[in-house]
Design a protein around this motif. Sequence first.
Motif, PDB file in Angstrom:
ATOM      1  N   ALA A  93       0.666  -1.363   0.030  1.00 31.92           N
ATOM      2  CA  ALA A  93       0.100   0.037  -0.102  1.00 31.92           C
ATOM      3  C   ALA A  93       0.812   1.372   0.037  1.00 31.92           C
ATOM      4  O   ALA A  93       0.594   2.330  -0.594  1.00 31.92           O
ATOM      5  CB  ALA A  93      -1.154  -0.089   1.226  1.00 31.92           C
ATOM      6  N   PHE A  94       1.920   1.420   0.882  1.00 36.83           N
ATOM      7  CA  PHE A  94       2.774   2.431   0.927  1.00 36.83           C
ATOM      8  C   PHE A  94       3.724   2.618  -0.707  1.00 36.83           C
ATOM      9  O   PHE A  94       3.711   3.624  -0.973  1.00 36.83           O
ATOM     10  CB  PHE A  94       3.957   2.080   2.016  1.00 36.83           C
ATOM     11  CG  PHE A  94       5.143   2.968   2.322  1.00 36.83           C
ATOM     12  CD1 PHE A  94       4.519   4.618   1.986  1.00 36.83           C
ATOM     13  CD2 PHE A  94       6.313   2.740   2.066  1.00 36.83           C
ATOM     14  CE1 PHE A  94       5.544   5.439   2.259  1.00 36.83           C
ATOM     15  CE2 PHE A  94       7.287   3.811   2.336  1.00 36.83           C
ATOM     16  CZ  PHE A  94       6.795   5.182   2.299  1.00 36.83           C
ATOM     17  N   LEU A 115       3.414   5.480  -3.210  1.00 40.65           N
ATOM     18  CA  LEU A 115       4.730   6.140  -3.822  1.00 40.65           C
ATOM     19  C   LEU A 115       4.636   6.176  -5.622  1.00 40.65           C
ATOM     20  O   LEU A 115       5.216   7.175  -6.157  1.00 40.65           O
ATOM     21  CB  LEU A 115       6.134   5.389  -3.381  1.00 40.65           C
ATOM     22  CG  LEU A 115       6.260   5.388  -1.974  1.00 40.65           C
ATOM     23  CD1 LEU A 115       7.436   4.872  -1.671  1.00 40.65           C
ATOM     24  CD2 LEU A 115       6.564   7.038  -1.542  1.00 40.65           C
ATOM     25  N   GLY A 116       4.074   5.101  -6.242  1.00 39.68           N
ATOM     26  CA  GLY A 116       3.842   4.889  -7.465  1.00 39.68           C
ATOM     27  C   GLY A 116       3.122   5.945  -8.129  1.00 39.68           C
ATOM     28  O   GLY A 116       3.125   6.415  -9.122  1.00 39.68           O
ATOM     29  N   SER A 144       4.762  11.960  -7.517  1.00 44.22           N
ATOM     30  CA  SER A 144       5.607  12.601  -8.442  1.00 44.22           C
ATOM     31  C   SER A 144       7.033  12.299  -7.966  1.00 44.22           C
ATOM     32  O   SER A 144       8.193  12.491  -8.571  1.00 44.22           O
ATOM     33  CB  SER A 144       5.418  14.107  -8.217  1.00 44.22           C
ATOM     34  OG  SER A 144       5.623  14.842  -7.173  1.00 44.22           O
ATOM     35  N   ILE A 145       7.230  11.442  -6.655  1.00 41.58           N
ATOM     36  CA  ILE A 145       8.753  11.292  -6.281  1.00 41.58           C
ATOM     37  C   ILE A 145       9.384  10.307  -7.036  1.00 41.58           C
ATOM     38  O   ILE A 145      10.396  10.210  -7.067  1.00 41.58           O
ATOM     39  CB  ILE A 145       8.422  10.819  -4.824  1.00 41.58           C
ATOM     40  CG1 ILE A 145       9.801  10.495  -4.063  1.00 41.58           C
ATOM     41  CG2 ILE A 145       7.745   9.197  -4.780  1.00 41.58           C
ATOM     42  CD1 ILE A 145      10.639  11.794  -3.788  1.00 41.58           C
ATOM     43  N   THR A 146       8.304   9.414  -7.755  1.00 44.58           N
ATOM     44  CA  THR A 146       9.035   8.362  -8.458  1.00 44.58           C
ATOM     45  C   THR A 146       9.701   9.266  -9.733  1.00 44.58           C
ATOM     46  O   THR A 146      10.792   8.645 -10.406  1.00 44.58           O
ATOM     47  CB  THR A 146       8.101   7.572  -9.022  1.00 44.58           C
ATOM     48  OG1 THR A 146       6.921   8.447  -9.895  1.00 44.58           O
ATOM     49  CG2 THR A 146       7.566   6.636  -8.095  1.00 44.58           C
ATOM     50  N   LEU A 191       9.824  -0.448  -6.777  1.00 43.53           N
ATOM     51  CA  LEU A 191       8.841  -0.943  -8.012  1.00 43.53           C
ATOM     52  C   LEU A 191       8.826   0.007  -8.870  1.00 43.53           C
ATOM     53  O   LEU A 191       9.240  -0.092 -10.194  1.00 43.53           O
ATOM     54  CB  LEU A 191       7.512  -1.503  -7.390  1.00 43.53           C
ATOM     55  CG  LEU A 191       6.830  -1.820  -8.687  1.00 43.53           C
ATOM     56  CD1 LEU A 191       7.244  -3.017  -9.492  1.00 43.53           C
ATOM     57  CD2 LEU A 191       5.268  -2.135  -8.197  1.00 43.53           C
ATOM     58  N   PRO A 192       8.632   1.350  -8.598  1.00 45.61           N
ATOM     59  CA  PRO A 192       8.239   2.583  -9.676  1.00 45.61           C
ATOM     60  C   PRO A 192       9.638   2.892 -10.231  1.00 45.61           C
ATOM     61  O   PRO A 192       9.766   3.751 -11.289  1.00 45.61           O
ATOM     62  CB  PRO A 192       7.478   3.195  -9.039  1.00 45.61           C
ATOM     63  CG  PRO A 192       7.929   3.260  -7.694  1.00 45.61           C
ATOM     64  CD  PRO A 192       8.042   1.932  -7.259  1.00 45.61           C
ATOM     65  N   LEU A 193      10.661   2.378  -9.581  1.00 44.17           N
ATOM     66  CA  LEU A 193      11.929   2.956  -9.911  1.00 44.17           C
ATOM     67  C   LEU A 193      12.903   2.033 -10.762  1.00 44.17           C
ATOM     68  O   LEU A 193      13.862   2.401 -11.229  1.00 44.17           O
ATOM     69  CB  LEU A 193      12.893   3.541  -8.575  1.00 44.17           C
ATOM     70  CG  LEU A 193      12.213   4.393  -7.564  1.00 44.17           C
ATOM     71  CD1 LEU A 193      13.162   4.420  -6.566  1.00 44.17           C
ATOM     72  CD2 LEU A 193      11.946   5.677  -8.355  1.00 44.17           C
TER      73      LEU A 193
END
Length: 451
Positions: A320-321, A325-326, A329-331, A374-376
């Motif tokens: 969930a966290f 993040l995904g 805009s941090i990704t 994951l998004p990185l």
Amino acid sequence: MLDLIVLLVLVAGIVLVTAKFKISPFLALLGAAFIGAFAFGLPVEEIIPTITESFGKTLGNIGLVILFGTMIGVILERSGAAIAMADALIKLIGTRFPTLTMSVIGYIVSIPVFCDSGFVILNSLRKAIAKRTGVSLVAMSIALMTGLYATHTLVPPTPGPLAAAANLEVDSHLGLLIGLGLIVAAVSALAALLYANTFLKRDIELLPLPEGEVEESYEDLKAAYGKLPNGFVAFLPILIPILLICLASIAKLPGLPFGEGGLAATLNFIGTPVVALALGLISAIFLLRGNGKLERFNTQIADGITISAPILMITAAGAAFGGVLGKSSITTFLADNLATLGIGIAVPFIVSAALKTAQGSSTVAMVTTSAMMLPLLPALGLGSDIGAVLSVLAIGAGAMVVSHANDSYFWVVSQFSRIPTATAYRTLTPATLIQGVSAFVAVWVISLIML
């Protein structure tokens, strides 16, 4: 830049509330997901769907796998199968190289059994072999501790690697993860074994036994289990799932070695992690002996559910966290900046190692890091399936660095080994540092070959 500060504050908050205030990691991660959603400016109408969908998706993908794997571990522990496996390995390897024997036993037993439980179960064996061979008890403790730790963080069906695989969406490639994980774990165990051997002949003073307490011998421990299961049968609950998962992975290779007919379809079905572990669980039933087998089985299954519940909840909360993040805009910010650093596979290792060292739990470090990564992955050059699998292993390597006072495993090993705390810092903690770094080096070398 503001988003990066928010992320750092959230991670620091997770560490603070779990390490200092002993708040459940489940609540810490879920709280970070909600706070992060508002702090990153997600639209209000998207916050709840993002959290619940990520939470539910992960439980659906990996829930039964973790549950079955934990149940197998409980039955192996309670039935005496872990002792039977140790006996079989002693007959195969012998005690000529006692630290090697303990490391190999730990390496195999910890694939399904938690490392904490594995050390408690095998502690009497450690002392018996040390007494028989005249080597240092501290050397034997390090060898057993690190052998157990190697597969605990790197090889499914241990829950940590499973959770990380689910968060990085490579739970359908567990065969590849198991195969590479066994190699990386062997490298890390070997490096730690070489370190353990530097203590072979050292005379290190241990704490005295508490007054009135008598050490249990290995023979007494075996007698407490009654008649032990057959050694071959004891290994089946581990071997069956691993073999089936690996066969299914082979069946999916580009050359389709098993064709496209019924054989390939059958292997793909029974090699699905849920089915493979269910079959492993069924084989574990044959380890139960004597009267009241059904009652003991039901009790152990209930215990497996109880043990796995926190792991499942922490894994889903971490997802969930990661989902929050995904969506933020941090990704994009991190992707743009991390891509220019050119350190790729080192990023998940460094983040995991920092979290592990700060808050103590390998599982929390693996879940949190994998959710963040994951998004990185595409920006790090790890967007392929093999890249994600290697990221899981890099995270597992980081989750060993370093074990000290905030890690329950540190206290299990030091207290059962009667090693004074100051001595444990000088012996056990460096062992996990060596182990984690050597595991990462192995992952890095594999990445040079396969990426």
